[in-house]
Each structure stands twice: as C-alpha cells, then as structure tokens.
Write a protein that holds these residues in place. Structure first.
Motif: not given
Length: 79
Positions: A28-41
């Motif tokens: 779950x933490x990995x999924x949330x972190x990847x969502x944050x990276x998608x928002x950042x990019x």
C-alpha cells in the motif's frame, strides 16, 4: 502437546500474521508513493527549483519542493 511446543506454535502463527500485515502495508505504501510521483511529474515545470535550476520563487508543483525535486529527477532519468 507440551506447553513449550504450544508457545512456539503460537509465536509461529503470530509471526506469519505480522509478516502478512507488513507485506500488505509495504504494498500500500508503494502504491501511494507511486501515485505521489505521478502527481509530481504531471505538474512538472522547468522553472521550478530543482537540482538543475536555482529559483527563489515558490514552485508551481502541487507537491511543492518534494514535487519539484522528484519530478526533476524523473525527467532527468527518463527524459
């Protein structure tokens, strides 16, 4: 069954349960972190403060400094 073997069996079950919880939490933490990276990019701006750009203005990225730096790293790596 002796008391000692019951205790070991209980610890084995507890360890298995906690390892499952840890693996699920990590996923779950990995999924949330990847969502944050998608928002950042998605809010990347070349004018934002980053490793390559020095700027005194506030970043346009929604995630502020974290977003501008992480988006810059991703753009530098993947183009």
């Amino acid at each position: 069954m002796s008391l000692l073997s019951k205790i070991f069996a209980l610890f084995a079950l507890l360890f298995e349960y906690l390892s499952r919880i840890f693996i699920k939490s990590f996923g779950i933490a990995l999924i949330l972190f990847s969502i944050l990276l998608i928002v950042a990019i998605s809010y990347y701006s070349p004018a934002d403060q980053s490793f390559n750009t020095s700027s005194y203005i506030d970043p346009e990225n929604v995630l502020s400094i974290f977003g501008s730096y992480s988006a810059d790293i991703l753009v530098q790596i993947f183009g």
